[in-house]
Design an enzyme around this catalytic site. Structure first.
Site, PDB file in Angstrom:
ATOM      1  N   LYS A  22       7.669  19.228  66.903  1.00  0.00           N
ATOM      2  CA  LYS A  22       8.544  18.521  67.849  1.00  0.00           C
ATOM      3  C   LYS A  22       8.575  19.237  69.196  1.00  0.00           C
ATOM      4  O   LYS A  22       8.467  18.609  70.248  1.00  0.00           O
ATOM      5  CB  LYS A  22       9.964  18.441  67.262  1.00  0.00           C
ATOM      6  CG  LYS A  22      11.026  18.084  68.275  1.00  0.00           C
ATOM      7  CD  LYS A  22      12.425  18.123  67.700  1.00  0.00           C
ATOM      8  CE  LYS A  22      13.089  19.468  67.615  1.00  0.00           C
ATOM      9  NZ  LYS A  22      13.717  19.971  68.862  1.00  0.00           N
ATOM     10  N   ASN A  23       8.716  20.571  69.156  1.00  0.00           N
ATOM     11  CA  ASN A  23       8.902  21.299  70.414  1.00  0.00           C
ATOM     12  C   ASN A  23       7.598  21.514  71.188  1.00  0.00           C
ATOM     13  O   ASN A  23       7.609  22.077  72.275  1.00  0.00           O
ATOM     14  CB  ASN A  23       9.635  22.628  70.163  1.00  0.00           C
ATOM     15  CG  ASN A  23      11.093  22.380  69.798  1.00  0.00           C
ATOM     16  OD1 ASN A  23      11.586  21.263  69.945  1.00  0.00           O
ATOM     17  ND2 ASN A  23      11.778  23.411  69.320  1.00  0.00           N
ATOM     18  N   ASP A 310      15.564  29.362  65.483  1.00  0.00           N
ATOM     19  CA  ASP A 310      15.506  28.058  64.807  1.00  0.00           C
ATOM     20  C   ASP A 310      15.301  28.188  63.292  1.00  0.00           C
ATOM     21  O   ASP A 310      15.312  27.186  62.578  1.00  0.00           O
ATOM     22  CB  ASP A 310      14.386  27.187  65.407  1.00  0.00           C
ATOM     23  CG  ASP A 310      14.736  26.695  66.805  1.00  0.00           C
ATOM     24  OD1 ASP A 310      15.901  26.795  67.201  1.00  0.00           O
ATOM     25  OD2 ASP A 310      13.819  26.214  67.503  1.00  0.00           O
TER      26      ASP A 310
HETATM   27  N1  EPU Z   1      19.251  30.057  79.218  1.00  0.00           N
HETATM   28  C1  EPU Z   1      19.978  30.277  80.362  1.00  0.00           C
HETATM   29  N2  EPU Z   1      19.629  29.579  81.498  1.00  0.00           N
HETATM   30  C2  EPU Z   1      18.586  28.697  81.514  1.00  0.00           C
HETATM   31  C3  EPU Z   1      17.845  28.489  80.334  1.00  0.00           C
HETATM   32  C4  EPU Z   1      18.202  29.193  79.194  1.00  0.00           C
HETATM   33  O1  EPU Z   1      20.925  31.069  80.378  1.00  0.00           O
HETATM   34  O2  EPU Z   1      18.334  28.113  82.571  1.00  0.00           O
HETATM   35  C5  EPU Z   1      19.614  30.789  77.979  1.00  0.00           C
HETATM   36  C6  EPU Z   1      20.045  29.837  76.866  1.00  0.00           C
HETATM   37  O3  EPU Z   1      21.395  29.452  76.979  1.00  0.00           O
HETATM   38  C7  EPU Z   1      19.751  30.661  75.633  1.00  0.00           C
HETATM   39  C8  EPU Z   1      18.477  31.424  76.038  1.00  0.00           C
HETATM   40  O4  EPU Z   1      18.463  31.415  77.475  1.00  0.00           O
HETATM   41  O5  EPU Z   1      20.789  31.563  75.402  1.00  0.00           O
HETATM   42  C9  EPU Z   1      17.166  30.859  75.536  1.00  0.00           C
HETATM   43  O6  EPU Z   1      17.128  29.480  75.785  1.00  0.00           O
HETATM   44  P1  EPU Z   1      15.782  28.665  75.999  1.00  0.00           P
HETATM   45  O7  EPU Z   1      15.794  28.126  77.397  1.00  0.00           O
HETATM   46  O8  EPU Z   1      14.600  29.463  75.590  1.00  0.00           O
HETATM   47  O9  EPU Z   1      15.997  27.448  74.994  1.00  0.00           O
HETATM   48  P2  EPU Z   1      15.486  25.966  75.227  1.00  0.00           P
HETATM   49  O10 EPU Z   1      14.229  26.017  76.001  1.00  0.00           O
HETATM   50  O11 EPU Z   1      16.604  25.132  75.729  1.00  0.00           O
HETATM   51  C10 EPU Z   1      13.963  25.826  73.120  1.00  0.00           C
HETATM   52  C11 EPU Z   1      13.865  24.956  71.910  1.00  0.00           C
HETATM   53  C12 EPU Z   1      15.045  25.245  70.988  1.00  0.00           C
HETATM   54  C13 EPU Z   1      15.001  26.724  70.595  1.00  0.00           C
HETATM   55  C14 EPU Z   1      15.003  27.591  71.858  1.00  0.00           C
HETATM   56  C15 EPU Z   1      14.846  29.076  71.562  1.00  0.00           C
HETATM   57  C16 EPU Z   1      12.729  22.995  72.740  1.00  0.00           C
HETATM   58  C17 EPU Z   1      12.791  21.562  73.100  1.00  0.00           C
HETATM   59  N3  EPU Z   1      13.873  23.564  72.336  1.00  0.00           N
HETATM   60  O12 EPU Z   1      15.197  25.506  73.756  1.00  0.00           O
HETATM   61  O13 EPU Z   1      14.870  24.452  69.830  1.00  0.00           O
HETATM   62  O14 EPU Z   1      16.114  27.052  69.807  1.00  0.00           O
HETATM   63  O15 EPU Z   1      13.928  27.204  72.734  1.00  0.00           O
HETATM   64  O16 EPU Z   1      13.677  29.311  70.866  1.00  0.00           O
HETATM   65  O17 EPU Z   1      11.677  23.597  72.774  1.00  0.00           O
HETATM   66  C18 EPU Z   1      15.541  23.192  67.959  1.00  0.00           C
HETATM   67  O18 EPU Z   1      14.375  22.758  67.873  1.00  0.00           O
HETATM   68  O19 EPU Z   1      16.403  23.022  67.053  1.00  0.00           O
HETATM   69  C19 EPU Z   1      15.949  23.940  69.154  1.00  0.00           C
HETATM   70  C20 EPU Z   1      17.236  24.122  69.487  1.00  0.00           C
END
Ligand code: EPU
Length: 426
Positions: A22-23, A310
């Site tokens: 999915k991701n 995850d």
């Molecule tokens: N963060 C910030 N500011 C930002 C972006 C992120 O403070 O602008 C923080 C977040 O709040 C978090 C950390 O940085 O504490 C890491 O977040 P990240 O941006 O890496 O998460 P994401 O890109 O929103 C993706 C996956 C998630 C997975 C996370 C961590 C996708 C679509 N989603 O989210 O997947 O948990 O990376 O590996 O790729 C899931 O599939 O269930 C899921 C939640």
């Protein structure tokens, strides 16, 4: 709302085919906004978040068809983009809608995306995405709940971006934006998840010039236009990890097909510490078996190649069955232990102290009615239900439908007593 009804106690046996990630599929679909030519994507899982992304791309004016290209799951043609906008109705159901911001802005010089709010697992801001786009020359304002971004003279400029914190979708957004920007972009402290590398592989097929994938420093030389491509997304390492735990927690003997063992390193290492036997039995196959007694093992969630956040809820379910104390440190999200209180209602012995959970096992879990709070928490509760005595009802399984393809059918095929009960409405 649909529920799952689980009768625990059956060891899972047989083979299970892992779906596409999915991701990886979500950013690949968003990348189709970068070109006027069709992008054919294979191995796309049929899950709710993919449908939401397809709706979003169609809202923007892309032509999205399923199974239209020869043997493709999705064929997306963004010949014209009529609305460079991600509306609130779609963003509120899927935060990954933010992935359209970078490509739409790079292609059209303008984009508007509803601000994603917090979610069950934490505040999840997008400041890092926005700061990085500003470094590329974007003018960004937030008003009326929307991010409004504009590139002066219609083009983003390359720049040096050092993420303060590693962000997966942030890295993906900037990679896509940089692919069509003027000049070179250096991305430092980039995420190294296999899903990032998969996106780079797709972008390269589209004509992007990117190096450094798999490392924390990515270099992107922007090009004027990108072309269409044909791409198969990688297997879902979190779905695979979930089934490894399912095999282990039930004392079963499962073989996962169509998976990528290289992406499962941290999960397999942890399961081995817990006494689970895993072996790679072919290029895309992993077999899992579990002894009678599982051992406690500590873990800290980290960015890839560390142990994935995850997989944390699923591991917690396993830890309730392991002998001794397992400490689970969650370092990625601030509020990702909502499943723990539901597991405690089933009889698990867990105490939470901030970012740390201490699980004392083994506990005889007893089937109860529990509520899913997010996608991976739901998977953890299903796993707990598979070993609980009596009947477990998992409510709000719309969360699990966002990211697990046909999970009930897959579990039933390997011997689980699980059924979906359809509710009135969501
Ligand atoms: N963060 C910030 N500011 C930002 C972006 C992120 O403070 O602008 C923080 C977040 O709040 C978090 C950390 O940085 O504490 C890491 O977040 P990240 O941006 O890496 O998460 P994401 O890109 O929103 C993706 C996956 C998630 C997975 C996370 C961590 C996708 C679509 N989603 O989210 O997947 O948990 O990376 O590996 O790729 C899931 O599939 O269930 C899921 C939640």
């Amino acid at each position: 709302m649909d529920k799952f009804l689980i009768k625990g106690g059956q060891p899972l046996q047989g083979t299970v085919a892992i779906s596409g990630a999915k991701n990886s599929a979500l950013p690949a679909m968003a990348a189709s906004l970068l070109t006027a030519e069709p992008v054919a994507l294979h191995n796309i899982p049929r899950v709710r978040d993919i449908i939401t992304m397809a709706k979003l791309l169609a809202f923007m004016g892309a032509h999205v068809s399923v199974d239209a290209c020869p043997a493709a799951d999705y064929c997306i043609s963004a010949k014209t983009i009529s609305h460079a906008e991600a509306p609130y109705e779609l963003v509120k159901t899927m935060r990954a809608s933010i992935l359209t911001l970078g490509p739409a802005l790079a292609r059209l010089g303008i984009a508007r995306v509803s601000l994603p709010g917090g979610c069950a697992i934490g505040a999840r801001p997008v400041d890092l995405h926005l700061n990085a786009l500003e470094k590329m020359g974007a003018e960004i304002h937030t008003a009326h709940g929307f991010i409004e971004a504009k590139a002066p003279r219609g083009r983003l400029q390359g720049g040096r971006i050092k993420f303060e914190k590693i962000t997966v979708t942030g890295t993906e957004n900037i990679l896509m934006a940089a692919a069509l920007a003027d000049g070179e972009t250096l991305i430092e402290n980039a995420a190294r998840e296999p899903e990032i590398t998969d996106l780079v592989v797709l972008l390269r097929k589209m004509g992007a010039k990117i190096s450094g994938d798999g490392s924390a420093t990515l270099r992107v030389e922007g090009v004027q236009t990108l072309r269409g491509a044909d791409h198969t997304v990688i297997p879902d390492r979190i779905e695979a990890g979930t089934f490894l735990v399912a095999g282990a927690i039930t004392g079963g003997d499962l073989t996962l097909l169509n998976c990528e063992p290289e992406h499962l390193g941290a999960t397999i290492d942890l399961l081995r510490k817990a006494g689970v036997v895993t072996e790679t039995t072919g290029p895309n196959r992993v077999r899992v078996r579990a002894p009678r007694k599982l051992n406690a093992a500590d873990v800290t969630t980290l960015e890839y190649p560390g142990f994935a956040t995850d997989m944390q809820a699923q591991y917690m379910a396993l830890a309730t069955q392991a002998e001794g104390y397992s400490t689970i440190n969650e370092t990625i999200f601030e509020n990702r232990f909502l499943h723990a209180s539901e597991m405690m209602r089933m009889g698990a012995n867990i105490s939470i102290d901030g970012h740390r959970a201490l699980v004392h096992g083994p506990s005889a879990l007893s089937g109860s009615t529990v509520q899913a709070s997010d996608l991976r928490a739901s998977a953890g509760l299903v796993l707990a239900g598979l070993v609980a005595s009596g009947e477990t009802i998992v409510e709000r399984v719309y969360h699990i439908d966002r990211g697990y393809e046909r999970i009930v059918e897959k579990l039933r095929a390997v011997g689980a007593a699980i059924a979906r009960v359809h509710g009135q409405s969501q």
